[in-house]
Enzyme design. Structure first.
Site, mmCIF file in Angstrom:
data_model
loop_
_atom_site.group_PDB
_atom_site.id
_atom_site.type_symbol
_atom_site.label_atom_id
_atom_site.label_comp_id
_atom_site.label_asym_id
_atom_site.label_seq_id
_atom_site.Cartn_x
_atom_site.Cartn_y
_atom_site.Cartn_z
ATOM 1 N N GLY A 259 0.790 -1.228 0.000
ATOM 2 C CA GLY A 259 0.000 0.000 0.000
ATOM 3 C C GLY A 259 0.817 1.269 0.000
ATOM 4 O O GLY A 259 0.295 2.341 0.328
ATOM 5 N N PRO A 302 5.256 -4.354 -1.761
ATOM 6 C CA PRO A 302 5.008 -3.196 -2.637
ATOM 7 C C PRO A 302 4.598 -3.652 -4.030
ATOM 8 O O PRO A 302 5.122 -4.623 -4.571
ATOM 9 C CB PRO A 302 6.368 -2.493 -2.664
ATOM 10 C CG PRO A 302 7.353 -3.614 -2.476
ATOM 11 C CD PRO A 302 6.686 -4.586 -1.533
ATOM 12 N N GLY A 303 3.652 -2.969 -4.616
ATOM 13 C CA GLY A 303 3.253 -3.240 -5.998
ATOM 14 C C GLY A 303 3.217 -1.947 -6.779
ATOM 15 O O GLY A 303 4.040 -1.697 -7.657
ATOM 16 N N ARG A 304 2.272 -1.076 -6.419
ATOM 17 C CA ARG A 304 2.144 0.236 -7.052
ATOM 18 C C ARG A 304 3.460 1.003 -7.029
ATOM 19 O O ARG A 304 3.852 1.633 -8.016
ATOM 20 C CB ARG A 304 1.058 1.020 -6.307
ATOM 21 C CG ARG A 304 0.826 2.432 -6.781
ATOM 22 C CD ARG A 304 0.092 3.273 -5.748
ATOM 23 N NE ARG A 304 -0.983 2.567 -5.095
ATOM 24 C CZ ARG A 304 -2.258 2.632 -5.448
ATOM 25 N NH1 ARG A 304 -2.595 3.371 -6.484
ATOM 26 N NH2 ARG A 304 -3.173 1.971 -4.783
ATOM 27 N N ARG A 340 -9.601 3.816 -12.771
ATOM 28 C CA ARG A 340 -9.296 4.367 -11.455
ATOM 29 C C ARG A 340 -9.933 5.739 -11.189
ATOM 30 O O ARG A 340 -10.415 5.982 -10.079
ATOM 31 C CB ARG A 340 -7.775 4.435 -11.242
ATOM 32 C CG ARG A 340 -7.128 3.062 -11.259
ATOM 33 C CD ARG A 340 -5.632 3.124 -10.971
ATOM 34 N NE ARG A 340 -5.384 3.524 -9.610
ATOM 35 C CZ ARG A 340 -4.871 4.696 -9.262
ATOM 36 N NH1 ARG A 340 -4.545 5.590 -10.168
ATOM 37 N NH2 ARG A 340 -4.677 4.982 -7.993
ATOM 38 N N TYR A 344 -12.085 5.773 -7.901
ATOM 39 C CA TYR A 344 -11.471 6.389 -6.722
ATOM 40 C C TYR A 344 -11.309 7.899 -6.826
ATOM 41 O O TYR A 344 -10.782 8.528 -5.911
ATOM 42 C CB TYR A 344 -10.071 5.809 -6.484
ATOM 43 C CG TYR A 344 -9.966 4.314 -6.480
ATOM 44 C CD1 TYR A 344 -8.915 3.679 -7.144
ATOM 45 C CD2 TYR A 344 -10.891 3.524 -5.808
ATOM 46 C CE1 TYR A 344 -8.803 2.312 -7.144
ATOM 47 C CE2 TYR A 344 -10.784 2.145 -5.809
ATOM 48 C CZ TYR A 344 -9.736 1.539 -6.479
ATOM 49 O OH TYR A 344 -9.629 0.178 -6.484
ATOM 50 N N CYS A 371 -19.425 5.129 -23.342
ATOM 51 C CA CYS A 371 -20.777 5.673 -23.139
ATOM 52 C C CYS A 371 -21.120 5.739 -21.666
ATOM 53 O O CYS A 371 -22.066 5.095 -21.193
ATOM 54 C CB CYS A 371 -21.790 4.815 -23.906
ATOM 55 S SG CYS A 371 -21.527 4.865 -25.690
ATOM 56 N N GLU A 372 -20.343 6.499 -20.925
ATOM 57 C CA GLU A 372 -20.536 6.715 -19.495
ATOM 58 C C GLU A 372 -20.160 8.157 -19.174
ATOM 59 O O GLU A 372 -19.079 8.613 -19.561
ATOM 60 C CB GLU A 372 -19.651 5.786 -18.650
ATOM 61 C CG GLU A 372 -19.957 4.305 -18.792
ATOM 62 C CD GLU A 372 -21.216 3.899 -18.061
ATOM 63 O OE1 GLU A 372 -21.648 4.639 -17.144
ATOM 64 O OE2 GLU A 372 -21.778 2.848 -18.407
ATOM 65 N N TYR A 401 -2.481 -0.718 -11.617
ATOM 66 C CA TYR A 401 -3.934 -0.713 -11.447
ATOM 67 C C TYR A 401 -4.663 0.020 -12.562
ATOM 68 O O TYR A 401 -5.709 0.608 -12.338
ATOM 69 C CB TYR A 401 -4.315 -0.129 -10.080
ATOM 70 C CG TYR A 401 -3.737 -0.926 -8.943
ATOM 71 C CD1 TYR A 401 -4.199 -2.199 -8.661
ATOM 72 C CD2 TYR A 401 -2.701 -0.407 -8.163
ATOM 73 C CE1 TYR A 401 -3.643 -2.949 -7.625
ATOM 74 C CE2 TYR A 401 -2.151 -1.146 -7.127
ATOM 75 C CZ TYR A 401 -2.633 -2.414 -6.872
ATOM 76 O OH TYR A 401 -2.079 -3.154 -5.854
#
Length: 444
Positions: A259, A302-304, A340, A344, A371-372, A401
């Site tokens: 995170g 860790p990833g992000r 994302r 978020y 179409c959003e 992500y």
């Protein structure tokens, strides 16, 4: 490839602080990453395209290895996984944290040692557990009481599997409510406050084929301060001491999850891995000494923070629309390759590349093609006032992500992923095509 570069500046639109370290300005408004012109990548591989700087990924792996020399550093595959990334992570000496049989099988078939892999998940499917046991995964993190009996039965009376228990430490941290996972009001883990974690530990210790190696917690994502990790660590050490007192065992591992927050726009805060490591080590030593507990081996995930800043998304402008006081710049991607902002409310800093503009800046909203109404990639950002169809936009900090959460909405197809390194570009993941959709649709 020889590329002429211009001197660096770090003000306004020229601020490259959130771009890969290899980023260089080129004449006529261009940018190069990893020694490769982004405009040339767009021309060669088409858009949308995702560019991943191999050198940046490797450098960030080394930063973590240097900061945590005695800890286990596991790359969180959910951020983004491909066979090339598996190889980079393996060569840089990290372990791997996976959440499904799909991630696990891709990693192992790409040559990653299964004993260096940890399997997570709040609802592991039978296929997930079968793959983990068949391939010999290093750890399975137990997320709920029902998994104990399921894993024990799958292992069998003569088998053996190392497991950890995911504990909810009661710490709220993270950049958005939907990515805060350290409190009792969400789906992950076993509660520290209601005794669920302690009960699970007792049950696991009653299963001789399961070896409890330690505790795990993950308090949230996009965390930019060290303090929440220290609070969680104190509570985890306290639980380890209680387990020792109750059951007479000292657990050798403590996984504090990941995170770790990064900056998406210039000036935003980011978590410093070196400062985190220093303070975690000190807090762990102090807490264990006070509890007269042997210091467990620390693990982090860790990833992000490894892959996020290494990625750049490239889009072609399709339309520019002036509606009242607002300017909408529509591009050829959107929420199908980056959900994302819709999920978020994430803010990005897109930039015009490929041509120089002398026009003054204008506040614009970069939107996708879907179409959003919520298909907004970057709201209220400054772009040149003469932005027009055909222009190329680059969005930094696009490595995590985005494609890993991509969808098939509107059957647009997921973009290609291109690696750049030392002046060369190569395809890692090809673009999804209409033929891919047709071949999966077998009805009629």
């Amino acid at each position: 490839m020889t590329i002429a570069v211009l001197p660096e500046v770090a003000t306004g639109a020229e601020d490259l602080s959130v771009w890969p370290a290899s980023t260089r300005r080129l004449p006529h408004g261009g940018l190069a990453v990893g020694g490769v012109s982004l405009a040339e990548v767009a021309d060669r591989f088409e858009t949308p395209a995702y560019v991943l700087d191999e050198g940046e990924v490797r450098s960030r792996c080394r930063t973590y290895r240097d900061a945590f020399p005695e800890a286990g550093v596991l790359y969180a595959a959910k951020a983004f996984l491909s066979r090339a990334v598996v190889r980079w992570i393996r060569e840089e000496g990290l372990g791997l944290d996976v959440c499904s049989a799909g991630e696990l099988e891709l990693a192992v078939t790409a040559g990653f040692p299964p004993e260096r892999i940890v399997l997570h998940g709040n609802a592991k499917s039978p296929r997930d557990l079968e793959a983990a046991l068949r391939l010999g995964v290093g750890r399975i993190v137990i997320d709920g009481p029902s998994e104990i009996a399921r894993i024990a039965a799958a292992v069998g009376p003569e088998g053996h599997q190392k497991v950890m228990v995911r504990v909810v430490p009661g710490v709220s941290a993270g950049g958005h409510d939907k990515i805060r996972t350290g409190t009792d009001d969400q789906k992950f883990g076993l509660s520290l406050t209601d005794g669920g974690a302690q009960h699970a530990v007792a049950r696991i210790l009653g299963q001789p084929q399961l070896e409890l190696t330690g505790l795990h917690c993950h308090i949230g994502s996009q965390i930019t301060e060290v303090k929440p990790y220290l609070v969680a660590l104190r509570r985890m050490v306290g639980l380890m001491a209680r387990i020792r007192d109750t059951h007479g065992i000292v657990l050798p591992e403590l996984d504090m999850g990941g995170g770790h927050g990064i900056a998406y726009r210039p000036g935003e805060p980011a978590l410093d891995p070196t400062a985190l490591a220093r303070r975690l080590r000190a807090e762990l030593a102090t807490g264990c000494a006070a509890a007269r507990l042997a210091v467990p081996r620390l693990l982090i995930e860790p990833g992000r923070a490894v892959v996020g800043p290494a990625g750049v998304a490239l889009y072609r402008v399709l339309a520019v629309k002036h509606t009242g006081e607002k300017v909408f710049v529509a591009v050829d991607g959107g929420m199908s390759d980056n959900p994302r902002p819709a999920l978020y409310g994430v803010r990005y800093a897109p930039r015009l590349i490929g041509r120089a503009s002398t026009a003054g800046p204008r506040t614009t909203t970069v939107v996708g093609r879907h179409c959003e109404a919520g298909d907004v990639l970057a709201a209220d950002v400054e772009l040149p006032g003469d932005i027009r169809p055909g222009d190329l936009l680059a969005v930094p900090v696009a490595g995590a992500y985005q494609l890993s959460m991509a969808s098939g909405y509107n059957l647009v197809g997921r973009p290609a992923v291109v690696a750049v390194h030392e002046g060369a570009a190569r395809m890692l993941v090809r673009r999804e095509t209409l033929e891919d959709f047709r071949s999966r649709d077998i009805g009629g």
